[in-house]
Scaffold this motif. Structure first.
Motif, PDB file in Angstrom:
ATOM      1  N   PHE A 272     -33.892  27.439 -44.643  1.00  0.00           N
ATOM      2  CA  PHE A 272     -34.756  27.898 -45.721  1.00  0.00           C
ATOM      3  C   PHE A 272     -34.059  28.994 -46.503  1.00  0.00           C
ATOM      4  CE2 PHE A 272     -38.367  30.648 -47.151  1.00  0.00           C
ATOM      5  CZ  PHE A 272     -38.914  29.746 -48.063  1.00  0.00           C
ATOM      6  N   LYS A 273     -33.906  28.758 -47.809  1.00  0.00           N
ATOM      7  CA  LYS A 273     -33.289  29.717 -48.723  1.00  0.00           C
ATOM      8  C   LYS A 273     -31.909  30.161 -48.240  1.00  0.00           C
ATOM      9  CE  LYS A 273     -35.989  32.469 -51.077  1.00  0.00           C
ATOM     10  NZ  LYS A 273     -36.981  33.482 -51.483  1.00  0.00           N
ATOM     11  N   GLY A 274     -31.139  29.211 -47.729  1.00  0.00           N
ATOM     12  CA  GLY A 274     -29.774  29.488 -47.315  1.00  0.00           C
ATOM     13  C   GLY A 274     -29.622  30.085 -45.927  1.00  0.00           C
ATOM     14  N   TYR A 275     -30.698  30.216 -45.203  1.00  0.00           N
ATOM     15  CA  TYR A 275     -30.652  30.772 -43.844  1.00  0.00           C
ATOM     16  C   TYR A 275     -31.160  29.743 -42.849  1.00  0.00           C
ATOM     17  CZ  TYR A 275     -30.069  35.245 -46.186  1.00  0.00           C
ATOM     18  OH  TYR A 275     -29.607  36.270 -46.981  1.00  0.00           O
ATOM     19  N   GLU A 276     -30.645  29.862 -41.630  1.00  0.00           N
ATOM     20  CA  GLU A 276     -31.124  29.011 -40.555  1.00  0.00           C
ATOM     21  C   GLU A 276     -32.020  29.837 -39.642  1.00  0.00           C
ATOM     22  OE1 GLU A 276     -28.626  25.866 -38.592  1.00  0.00           O
ATOM     23  OE2 GLU A 276     -28.856  27.252 -36.886  1.00  0.00           O
ATOM     24  N   PHE A 277     -33.213  29.316 -39.407  1.00  0.00           N
ATOM     25  CA  PHE A 277     -34.189  29.985 -38.548  1.00  0.00           C
ATOM     26  C   PHE A 277     -34.438  29.109 -37.328  1.00  0.00           C
ATOM     27  CE2 PHE A 277     -34.974  31.513 -42.804  1.00  0.00           C
ATOM     28  CZ  PHE A 277     -35.212  32.875 -42.635  1.00  0.00           C
ATOM     29  N   ALA A 278     -34.560  29.749 -36.178  1.00  0.00           N
ATOM     30  CA  ALA A 278     -34.791  29.016 -34.938  1.00  0.00           C
ATOM     31  C   ALA A 278     -35.743  29.814 -34.052  1.00  0.00           C
ATOM     32  CB  ALA A 278     -33.467  28.771 -34.220  1.00  0.00           C
ATOM     33  N   ASN A 279     -35.984  29.296 -32.881  1.00  0.00           N
ATOM     34  CA  ASN A 279     -36.799  29.989 -31.887  1.00  0.00           C
ATOM     35  C   ASN A 279     -35.976  30.070 -30.603  1.00  0.00           C
ATOM     36  OD1 ASN A 279     -38.714  31.017 -30.185  1.00  0.00           O
ATOM     37  ND2 ASN A 279     -40.310  29.559 -30.733  1.00  0.00           N
ATOM     38  N   PRO A 280     -35.068  31.059 -30.535  1.00  0.00           N
ATOM     39  CA  PRO A 280     -34.169  31.134 -29.375  1.00  0.00           C
ATOM     40  C   PRO A 280     -34.889  31.393 -28.056  1.00  0.00           C
ATOM     41  CG  PRO A 280     -33.918  33.072 -30.764  1.00  0.00           C
ATOM     42  CD  PRO A 280     -34.807  32.121 -31.499  1.00  0.00           C
ATOM     43  N   GLY A 281     -36.083  31.925 -28.095  1.00  0.00           N
ATOM     44  CA  GLY A 281     -36.832  32.195 -26.863  1.00  0.00           C
ATOM     45  C   GLY A 281     -37.739  31.058 -26.436  1.00  0.00           C
ATOM     46  N   TYR A 282     -37.685  29.941 -27.170  1.00  0.00           N
ATOM     47  CA  TYR A 282     -38.576  28.817 -26.866  1.00  0.00           C
ATOM     48  C   TYR A 282     -38.314  28.289 -25.462  1.00  0.00           C
ATOM     49  CZ  TYR A 282     -40.816  24.259 -27.161  1.00  0.00           C
ATOM     50  OH  TYR A 282     -41.605  23.168 -26.922  1.00  0.00           O
ATOM     51  N   ASP A 283     -39.374  28.094 -24.697  1.00  0.00           N
ATOM     52  CA  ASP A 283     -39.296  27.545 -23.343  1.00  0.00           C
ATOM     53  C   ASP A 283     -40.064  26.229 -23.317  1.00  0.00           C
ATOM     54  OD1 ASP A 283     -39.472  26.867 -20.665  1.00  0.00           O
ATOM     55  OD2 ASP A 283     -40.230  28.818 -20.013  1.00  0.00           O
ATOM     56  N   PRO A 284     -39.363  25.081 -23.214  1.00  0.00           N
ATOM     57  CA  PRO A 284     -40.044  23.788 -23.250  1.00  0.00           C
ATOM     58  C   PRO A 284     -40.973  23.556 -22.057  1.00  0.00           C
ATOM     59  CG  PRO A 284     -37.744  23.511 -22.669  1.00  0.00           C
ATOM     60  CD  PRO A 284     -37.927  24.955 -23.040  1.00  0.00           C
ATOM     61  N   ASN A 285     -40.828  24.334 -21.003  1.00  0.00           N
ATOM     62  CA  ASN A 285     -41.669  24.165 -19.817  1.00  0.00           C
ATOM     63  C   ASN A 285     -42.896  25.069 -19.819  1.00  0.00           C
ATOM     64  OD1 ASN A 285     -39.869  22.246 -18.647  1.00  0.00           O
ATOM     65  ND2 ASN A 285     -38.508  23.949 -18.173  1.00  0.00           N
ATOM     66  N   ARG A 286     -42.972  25.954 -20.785  1.00  0.00           N
ATOM     67  CA  ARG A 286     -44.094  26.889 -20.841  1.00  0.00           C
ATOM     68  C   ARG A 286     -45.327  26.208 -21.394  1.00  0.00           C
ATOM     69  NH1 ARG A 286     -42.793  32.315 -23.662  1.00  0.00           N
ATOM     70  NH2 ARG A 286     -41.824  32.717 -21.667  1.00  0.00           N
ATOM     71  N   ARG A 287     -46.449  26.448 -20.768  1.00  0.00           N
ATOM     72  CA  ARG A 287     -47.730  25.945 -21.271  1.00  0.00           C
ATOM     73  C   ARG A 287     -48.431  27.087 -21.987  1.00  0.00           C
ATOM     74  NH1 ARG A 287     -50.893  21.967 -17.864  1.00  0.00           N
ATOM     75  NH2 ARG A 287     -49.642  20.224 -18.548  1.00  0.00           N
ATOM     76  N   GLY A 288     -49.171  26.770 -23.011  1.00  0.00           N
ATOM     77  CA  GLY A 288     -49.869  27.823 -23.760  1.00  0.00           C
ATOM     78  C   GLY A 288     -48.921  28.547 -24.693  1.00  0.00           C
ATOM     79  N   ARG A 289     -49.029  29.849 -24.721  1.00  0.00           N
ATOM     80  CA  ARG A 289     -48.226  30.651 -25.646  1.00  0.00           C
ATOM     81  C   ARG A 289     -46.740  30.524 -25.345  1.00  0.00           C
ATOM     82  NH1 ARG A 289     -51.273  35.195 -28.219  1.00  0.00           N
ATOM     83  NH2 ARG A 289     -53.437  34.809 -27.699  1.00  0.00           N
ATOM     84  N   ASN A 290     -45.949  30.560 -26.426  1.00  0.00           N
ATOM     85  CA  ASN A 290     -44.504  30.488 -26.310  1.00  0.00           C
ATOM     86  C   ASN A 290     -43.913  31.593 -27.169  1.00  0.00           C
ATOM     87  OD1 ASN A 290     -41.826  29.385 -25.822  1.00  0.00           O
ATOM     88  ND2 ASN A 290     -42.835  27.421 -25.443  1.00  0.00           N
ATOM     89  N   ALA A 291     -42.612  31.649 -27.241  1.00  0.00           N
ATOM     90  CA  ALA A 291     -41.950  32.656 -28.074  1.00  0.00           C
ATOM     91  C   ALA A 291     -42.234  32.372 -29.548  1.00  0.00           C
ATOM     92  CB  ALA A 291     -40.448  32.627 -27.814  1.00  0.00           C
ATOM     93  N   THR A 292     -42.169  33.407 -30.364  1.00  0.00           N
ATOM     94  CA  THR A 292     -42.441  33.269 -31.792  1.00  0.00           C
ATOM     95  C   THR A 292     -41.174  32.884 -32.535  1.00  0.00           C
ATOM     96  OG1 THR A 292     -44.168  34.952 -31.597  1.00  0.00           O
ATOM     97  CG2 THR A 292     -43.381  34.441 -33.816  1.00  0.00           C
ATOM     98  N   HIS A 293     -41.305  31.893 -33.394  1.00  0.00           N
ATOM     99  CA  HIS A 293     -40.195  31.396 -34.205  1.00  0.00           C
ATOM    100  C   HIS A 293     -39.728  32.488 -35.165  1.00  0.00           C
ATOM    101  CE1 HIS A 293     -37.937  28.684 -36.825  1.00  0.00           C
ATOM    102  NE2 HIS A 293     -38.107  27.728 -35.920  1.00  0.00           N
ATOM    103  N   ASP A 294     -38.405  32.547 -35.404  1.00  0.00           N
ATOM    104  CA  ASP A 294     -37.848  33.555 -36.316  1.00  0.00           C
ATOM    105  C   ASP A 294     -38.426  33.445 -37.728  1.00  0.00           C
ATOM    106  OD1 ASP A 294     -36.233  34.627 -34.305  1.00  0.00           O
ATOM    107  OD2 ASP A 294     -34.466  33.456 -34.898  1.00  0.00           O
ATOM    108  N   LEU A 295     -38.710  32.224 -38.182  1.00  0.00           N
ATOM    109  CA  LEU A 295     -39.274  32.076 -39.519  1.00  0.00           C
ATOM    110  C   LEU A 295     -40.679  32.665 -39.595  1.00  0.00           C
ATOM    111  CD1 LEU A 295     -38.886  31.048 -42.413  1.00  0.00           C
ATOM    112  CD2 LEU A 295     -39.955  28.916 -41.688  1.00  0.00           C
ATOM    113  N   ALA A 296     -41.473  32.479 -38.560  1.00  0.00           N
ATOM    114  CA  ALA A 296     -42.814  33.078 -38.537  1.00  0.00           C
ATOM    115  C   ALA A 296     -42.705  34.596 -38.613  1.00  0.00           C
ATOM    116  CB  ALA A 296     -43.573  32.653 -37.287  1.00  0.00           C
ATOM    117  N   LEU A 297     -41.742  35.154 -37.904  1.00  0.00           N
ATOM    118  CA  LEU A 297     -41.536  36.604 -37.946  1.00  0.00           C
ATOM    119  C   LEU A 297     -41.112  37.067 -39.342  1.00  0.00           C
ATOM    120  CD1 LEU A 297     -39.677  37.033 -34.542  1.00  0.00           C
ATOM    121  CD2 LEU A 297     -42.019  37.751 -35.070  1.00  0.00           C
ATOM    122  N   ALA A 298     -40.423  36.208 -40.074  1.00  0.00           N
ATOM    123  CA  ALA A 298     -39.932  36.568 -41.410  1.00  0.00           C
ATOM    124  C   ALA A 298     -41.008  36.460 -42.484  1.00  0.00           C
ATOM    125  CB  ALA A 298     -38.735  35.691 -41.781  1.00  0.00           C
TER     126      ALA A 298
END
Length: 178
Positions: A93-119
């Motif tokens: 987005f707008k020349g930047y790459e955003f990801a969710n480095p803290g994402y845990d595919p095994n976690r149920r419920g809440r997970n880490a917040t995506h960098d784009l959401a934080l931005a």
């Protein structure tokens, strides 16, 4: 027998059409599709920042984003994006790459917040769900609005943004002038 076949045929053909009329849909796109959509047809942008576990997000999708008046207005005036704030997709987005480095595919419920959401989604230093982020045609943030909104609450905001009234007056001034 002919009338029975005609009835079945009519239901099969017209049923989906009537179903679409009863359940209107917003033309949601992804963040990765947004910049291309803006190049083809510049519009204001509405980004629904949600999570899979958020009850008010689900209510807003069901009650607000399926309301025929809201659907028509959003589809006519906005590019609408659904963005999972705790998802694991990589977004360019707008020349930047955003990801969710803290994402845990095994976690149920809440997970880490995506960098784009934080931005794009914080308001007064915090993120809440749902958050609707409004952007202009240049993909600059106009403002985020946090919390569940019913159709009668979101319609004035949609009008405020799409009419460019936000450029010359506060939302309170706009609403009092209606």
């Amino acid at each position: 027998m002919k009338s029975l076949l005609l009835t079945i045929f009519t239901c099969l053909i017209l049923g989906p059409v009537f179903g679409q009329m009863q359940n209107p849909e917003i033309n949601w796109i992804t963040m990765n599709e947004l910049e291309q959509a803006q190049k083809k047809a510049p519009k204001k942008v509405l980004i629904d920042v949600y999570t899979s576990w958020c009850g008010p997000c689900k209510m807003m999708l069901k009650n607000t984003f399926h309301n025929p008046e809201v659907v028509d207005y959003v589809n006519d005036n906005f590019h609408a994006v659904k963005f999972n704030a705790e998802g694991n997709q990589v977004v360019n987005f707008k020349g930047y790459e955003f990801a969710n480095p803290g994402y845990d595919p095994n976690r149920r419920g809440r997970n880490a917040t995506h960098d784009l959401a934080l931005a794009i989604a914080p308001s007064q230093g915090r993120i809440a769900y749902p958050t609707i982020v409004y952007m202009d045609e240049d993909l600059s943030i106009i403002f985020p609005v946090q919390g569940y909104m019913q159709p009668q609450q979101i319609m004035p905001l949609l009008s405020y943004v799409s009419s460019d009234a936000y450029k010359s007056q506060s939302y309170e001034e706009y609403k009092s002038a209606e």
